[in-house]
Design a protein around this motif. Structure first.
Motif, short mmCIF file in Angstrom:
data_model
loop_
_atom_site.label_atom_id
_atom_site.label_comp_id
_atom_site.label_asym_id
_atom_site.label_seq_id
_atom_site.Cartn_x
_atom_site.Cartn_y
_atom_site.Cartn_z
N ALA A 265 5.79 43.58 -22.76
CA ALA A 265 6.20 44.64 -23.69
C ALA A 265 7.45 45.36 -23.19
CB ALA A 265 5.06 45.65 -23.86
N VAL A 266 8.21 45.89 -24.14
CA VAL A 266 9.32 46.79 -23.82
C VAL A 266 9.10 48.08 -24.60
CG1 VAL A 266 10.99 44.99 -23.28
CG2 VAL A 266 10.72 45.72 -25.65
N PHE A 267 9.70 49.17 -24.11
CA PHE A 267 9.36 50.50 -24.62
C PHE A 267 10.62 51.23 -25.11
CE2 PHE A 267 6.26 49.12 -21.60
CZ PHE A 267 5.05 49.62 -22.02
N THR A 268 10.52 51.80 -26.30
CA THR A 268 11.58 52.66 -26.81
C THR A 268 11.29 54.10 -26.39
OG1 THR A 268 10.40 52.88 -28.92
CG2 THR A 268 12.09 51.17 -28.77
N GLU A 269 12.26 54.99 -26.66
CA GLU A 269 12.12 56.39 -26.29
C GLU A 269 12.37 57.27 -27.51
OE1 GLU A 269 14.71 57.18 -22.92
OE2 GLU A 269 14.42 55.12 -22.20
N MET A 276 19.21 49.08 -28.86
CA MET A 276 19.39 48.22 -27.70
C MET A 276 18.09 47.49 -27.35
SD MET A 276 22.56 48.33 -26.75
CE MET A 276 22.88 48.32 -28.52
N ILE A 277 16.97 48.18 -27.50
CA ILE A 277 15.68 47.54 -27.25
C ILE A 277 15.44 46.44 -28.29
CG2 ILE A 277 13.18 47.89 -27.32
CD1 ILE A 277 14.40 48.88 -24.75
N GLY A 294 7.08 48.59 -30.71
CA GLY A 294 6.58 49.24 -31.91
C GLY A 294 6.11 50.65 -31.68
N GLU A 295 5.43 51.21 -32.67
CA GLU A 295 5.03 52.62 -32.63
C GLU A 295 4.08 52.93 -31.49
OE1 GLU A 295 3.49 53.76 -36.40
OE2 GLU A 295 5.40 53.48 -37.45
N ASP A 296 3.30 51.95 -31.04
CA ASP A 296 2.35 52.18 -29.96
C ASP A 296 3.00 52.10 -28.58
OD1 ASP A 296 0.32 52.48 -31.80
OD2 ASP A 296 -0.27 50.37 -31.72
N LEU A 297 4.28 51.76 -28.54
CA LEU A 297 4.98 51.57 -27.26
C LEU A 297 6.24 52.45 -27.20
CD1 LEU A 297 4.56 47.70 -26.97
CD2 LEU A 297 3.30 49.44 -25.70
#
Length: 365
Positions: A265-269, A276-277, A294-297
């Motif tokens: 998984a990769v995570f947005t902020e 970029m993600i 996604g919204e959970d990450l």
């Protein structure tokens, strides 16, 4: 950005600078007339007005600690709200007025609030303006090579390190308002006990992530302290500041890592553009590797959640991040988190006053 927009931004910045100089010069002339206004006097200044003390802070992570330590004796106004990126934030004329009229000001420092530096520095010549992270022992701070000789400002990502800022705030409030010093110190001890419990929770759930999967990739370099504290390799697409640009080479390097290490998984902020993600996800997909997002990450990096919610507190913000990372990378954690507040109606129904009192409650996770 168009030439017209750029010109408007330059004009706005100039007007804010002029207003700052005018406001502070007027106030300084009054203090100088009374024989004060130098740095020594500012350092020794004590509060002589009516409570609550008018405190202004920059980011939520700082303001929440001030509320927890100051309790009923402080009224805290936060400049950078939920979802606001302090790296790129420029103070408005109203923000400048708020800072200028404060009794005492707290901010993170270490270049986090870069575009507010002039305002904070100027106001600091006549009243206490405290950069809480800059008062920590340098041994606590990180200075990664890619930060070009500067300390990493994102200290709050390590709960144990950020807890030391509670002591800084308590000491400063005690000196500024001696009659309530004992209460400030007592509040600080309670809050630090709670933060220690959160830190131990983080160690427990994040250590449950399989060792080969302890790779955290986020939008920008805000999680170095998180990685140091909890044994996770962290990488950001952008650098220390969200103002920096991510190059094609950097994106390709991270795509290679995602594929080679089979990162899950990769995570947005919440305060950073997720494009970029998305580029990373597309790059990995084109090479046959599916990466979750996604919204959970989504993580909180430079700003907390919405006011009046559990995630709108420092403890709630870190609880969310710790639990989200643990689950996203294959660890063992309850979706309800450290205090059972990440899910359910209780979070949505909390009020700001309830959150403030919650910080001062001693309870086990």
């Amino acid at each position: 950005m168009t030439r017209f927009t750029a010109r408007i931004e330059r004009i706005t910045a100039f007007l804010v600078m002029v207003l700052t100089i005018s406001l502070v010069a007027g106030c300084r002339s009054r203090t100088d007339a009374n024989g004060s206004g130098n740095q020594a006097d500012v350092a020794l200044a004590t509060f002589s007005g009516d409570h609550p003390i008018n405190v202004v802070g920059t980011v939520g992570m700082v303001c929440d600690l001030v509320r927890g330590v100051g309790g009923e004796h402080v009224q805290v106004t936060q400049i950078c709200g939920s979802g606001v990126d302090p790296h790129s934030f420029s103070p408005s004329s109203e923000d400048v007025k708020l800072i200028s009229k404060a009794d005492i000001v707290f901010y993170n420092g270490l270049m986090l609030e870069g575009k507010m530096a002039q305002v904070l520095g100027t106001v600091g010549r006549r009243k206490p303006v405290i950069a809480v992270a800059e008062e920590l022992d340098p041994s606590v701070l990180l200075k990664p090579d890619e930060f070009e000789g500067h300390f990493d400002p994102h200290v709050w990502m390590d709960v144990s390190a950020w807890s030391k800022c509670v002591g800084v705030i308590a000491d400063r409030l005690s000196k500024f308002d001696p009659p309530n010093a004992e209460e400030y110190q007592a509040n600080a001890e309670i809050l630090q006990t709670k933060l220690d419990s959160l830190h131990q929770y983080a160690i427990g759930v994040l250590s449950s992530i399989p060792e080969e999967g302890r790779i955290l990739i986020t939008s920008h370099d805000a999680f170095n302290y998180f990685g140091r504290a909890y044994g996770i390799q962290v990488m950001g697409v952008q650098g220390i500041s969200t103002e920096s640009e991510a190059g094609i080479q950097r994106i390709n390097e991270l795509v290679d890592l995602l594929v080679e290490k089979k990162v899950q998984a990769v995570f947005t902020e919440t305060s950073v553009d997720p494009s970029m993600i998305q580029a990373l996800i597309e790059g990995a997909r084109n090479r046959g590797h599916q990466v979750k997002s996604g919204e959970d990450l989504v993580l909180f990096s430079d700003a907390m959640g919405a006011n009046g919610t559990y995630r709108g507190t420092y403890i709630g913000m870190l609880d969310h991040n710790i639990t989200t990372v643990a689950i996203g990378l294959g660890g063992d954690a309850s979706p309800s988190g450290f205090q059972g507040k990440l899910t359910g109606e209780e979070v949505a129904s909390e009020t700001s006053s309830e959150i403030g009192s919650d910080l001062l409650e001693e309870s086990s996770p």
